[in-house]
Motif scaffolding. Structure first.
Motif, PDB file in Angstrom:
ATOM      1  N   ASP A  92      -8.789  -3.595   4.921  1.00  0.00           N
ATOM      2  CA  ASP A  92      -7.938  -4.773   4.785  1.00  0.00           C
ATOM      3  C   ASP A  92      -7.287  -5.113   6.126  1.00  0.00           C
ATOM      4  OD1 ASP A  92      -6.372  -6.841   3.847  1.00  0.00           O
ATOM      5  OD2 ASP A  92      -5.282  -5.653   2.376  1.00  0.00           O
ATOM      6  N   GLU A 120       1.182   2.567   7.374  1.00  0.00           N
ATOM      7  CA  GLU A 120       1.515   3.077   6.048  1.00  0.00           C
ATOM      8  C   GLU A 120       1.727   4.595   6.094  1.00  0.00           C
ATOM      9  OE1 GLU A 120       2.319   1.021   3.994  1.00  0.00           O
ATOM     10  OE2 GLU A 120       1.048  -0.763   4.106  1.00  0.00           O
ATOM     11  N   TYR A 147       0.811  -1.219   0.000  1.00  0.00           N
ATOM     12  CA  TYR A 147       0.000   0.000   0.000  1.00  0.00           C
ATOM     13  C   TYR A 147       0.846   1.271   0.000  1.00  0.00           C
ATOM     14  CZ  TYR A 147      -4.335  -2.581   0.892  1.00  0.00           C
ATOM     15  OH  TYR A 147      -5.422  -3.419   0.785  1.00  0.00           O
ATOM     16  N   SER A 199      -7.385   8.003  -2.105  1.00  0.00           N
ATOM     17  CA  SER A 199      -8.536   7.139  -2.372  1.00  0.00           C
ATOM     18  C   SER A 199      -8.335   5.712  -1.875  1.00  0.00           C
ATOM     19  CB  SER A 199      -8.826   7.112  -3.878  1.00  0.00           C
ATOM     20  OG  SER A 199      -7.730   6.552  -4.590  1.00  0.00           O
ATOM     21  N   GLN A 200      -7.098   5.326  -1.566  1.00  0.00           N
ATOM     22  CA  GLN A 200      -6.806   3.967  -1.112  1.00  0.00           C
ATOM     23  C   GLN A 200      -6.919   3.812   0.405  1.00  0.00           C
ATOM     24  OE1 GLN A 200      -2.845   3.718  -3.283  1.00  0.00           O
ATOM     25  NE2 GLN A 200      -3.593   1.655  -3.617  1.00  0.00           N
ATOM     26  N   VAL A 210      -9.593   1.443   1.690  1.00  0.00           N
ATOM     27  CA  VAL A 210      -9.295   0.063   1.279  1.00  0.00           C
ATOM     28  C   VAL A 210      -8.251  -0.538   2.219  1.00  0.00           C
ATOM     29  CG1 VAL A 210      -8.443  -1.395  -0.582  1.00  0.00           C
ATOM     30  CG2 VAL A 210      -9.843   0.617  -1.115  1.00  0.00           C
ATOM     31  N   TYR A 211      -7.185   0.209   2.469  1.00  0.00           N
ATOM     32  CA  TYR A 211      -6.128  -0.232   3.384  1.00  0.00           C
ATOM     33  C   TYR A 211      -6.666  -0.466   4.788  1.00  0.00           C
ATOM     34  CZ  TYR A 211      -2.639   0.960   6.979  1.00  0.00           C
ATOM     35  OH  TYR A 211      -1.880   1.014   8.127  1.00  0.00           O
ATOM     36  N   MET A 257       0.520   5.948  -0.571  1.00  0.00           N
ATOM     37  CA  MET A 257      -0.691   5.592  -1.304  1.00  0.00           C
ATOM     38  C   MET A 257      -1.496   6.837  -1.669  1.00  0.00           C
ATOM     39  SD  MET A 257      -3.316   4.209   1.662  1.00  0.00           S
ATOM     40  CE  MET A 257      -2.126   3.338   2.662  1.00  0.00           C
ATOM     41  N   ASP A 258      -2.352   6.696  -2.663  1.00  0.00           N
ATOM     42  CA  ASP A 258      -3.280   7.770  -3.001  1.00  0.00           C
ATOM     43  C   ASP A 258      -4.344   7.876  -1.907  1.00  0.00           C
ATOM     44  OD1 ASP A 258      -4.215   9.659  -5.265  1.00  0.00           O
ATOM     45  OD2 ASP A 258      -6.043   8.572  -4.702  1.00  0.00           O
TER      46      ASP A 258
END
Length: 268
Positions: free
Chosen positions: A67, A42, A15, A59-60, A63-64, A56-57
């Motif tokens: 997860d 991260e 990520y 937008s991620q 998601v990270y 990471m962007d």
């Protein structure tokens, strides 16, 4: 209340953009070392997308975070926390505070990777020599981060010693200032395993630096140990190395507890 003696709270993955491996692979690596508490941290994306090439962007982020939460649910014998490693600047205080208050994350850590030049540009500590002006920028940034009370510990606080090209006495004055500020705030300083995997300079690690940790020992500031791993295999290697390295000193080691969704540390 459980105190974790086998832990790693500084972990990167695919990520972050310059790491590899899925979160699940890090969990498996951690379990192989008997680790009971694993924190993913991260590099935190910023609202203005500064330093975007090393993280990471925006937008991620969800998601990270999702997860990592799923890893915690999956593994009964491994507590998994969600965090971010943050480059401090006063303009981001409210952003970081909102992240913590949202309960999306369990903790934040601070690591200074960039400093502002005389021309007002940001430059990486890893790739550019640091002069006296840069040293002051580094010190002011890190001291500001410590005093902000936003972060759970200071990542690789001795990183600057490999980059600074001035008088050693000047560098050690800054080191002592950082150590005393952290001690006053009861904020742990991190022995970082990632620098132990980089090419040595003059036969010694790029970081951690012995001269810094002898000062930490003398000042009795709190200390944590983390791998700062960017691959699952490096977590295994550097987890062993940091424990060996800490035995060179008589440090005030502190260990994490996670109670009521809050990360804290205490001596055994």
């Amino acid at each position: 209340m459980k105190t974790y003696t086998a832990y790693n709270l500084h972990t990167h993955s695919e990520y972050c953009g310059h790491g590899t491996g899925k979160l699940e692979e890090y969990c498996i690596a951690a379990l192989s070392q008997g680790i009971e508490l694993l924190g993913f941290s991260e590099h935190c994306p910023l609202p203005d997308r500064r330093f975007s090439s090393s993280r990471m962007d925006n937008s991620q982020m969800t998601v990270y975070e999702k997860d990592a939460r799923e890893r915690d649910i999956k593994h009964d014998s491994l507590k998994v926390l969600v965090g971010y490693e943050c480059d401090y600047s006063p303009e981001y205080i409210s952003y970081y505070r909102e992240l913590l208050d949202s309960n999306r994350v369990d903790y934040l850590i601070t690591g200074t990777h960039f400093i502002k030049t005389r021309e007002g540009r940001y430059t990486s500590i890893f790739t550019n020599p640091m002069d006296s002006y840069g040293l002051k920028q580094y010190a002011d940034t890190l001291l500001g981060a410590i005093n902000s009370k936003l972060f759970s510990f200071v990542a690789h606080p001795d990183l600057f010693l490999s980059a600074f090209n001035g008088r050693k006495e000047e560098a050690m004055e800054v080191a002592l200032e950082i150590i005393r500020c952290a001690k006053k705030s009861n904020l742990p300083l991190e022995i970082n395993g990632n620098g132990m995997l980089k090419p040595k300079i003059g036969g010694s690690y790029q970081y951690p630096k012995d001269e810094f940790w002898y000062l930490v020992e003398k000042e009795e500031a709190p200390v944590v140990m983390n791998t700062d791993s960017h691959t699952p295999s490096s977590l295994i290697v550097s987890y062993r190395l940091i424990k060996e390295y800490s035995n060179k000193f008589k440090l005030k080691l502190v260990y994490p507890e996670f109670t009521d969704n809050k990360l804290s540390f205490r001596e055994l």
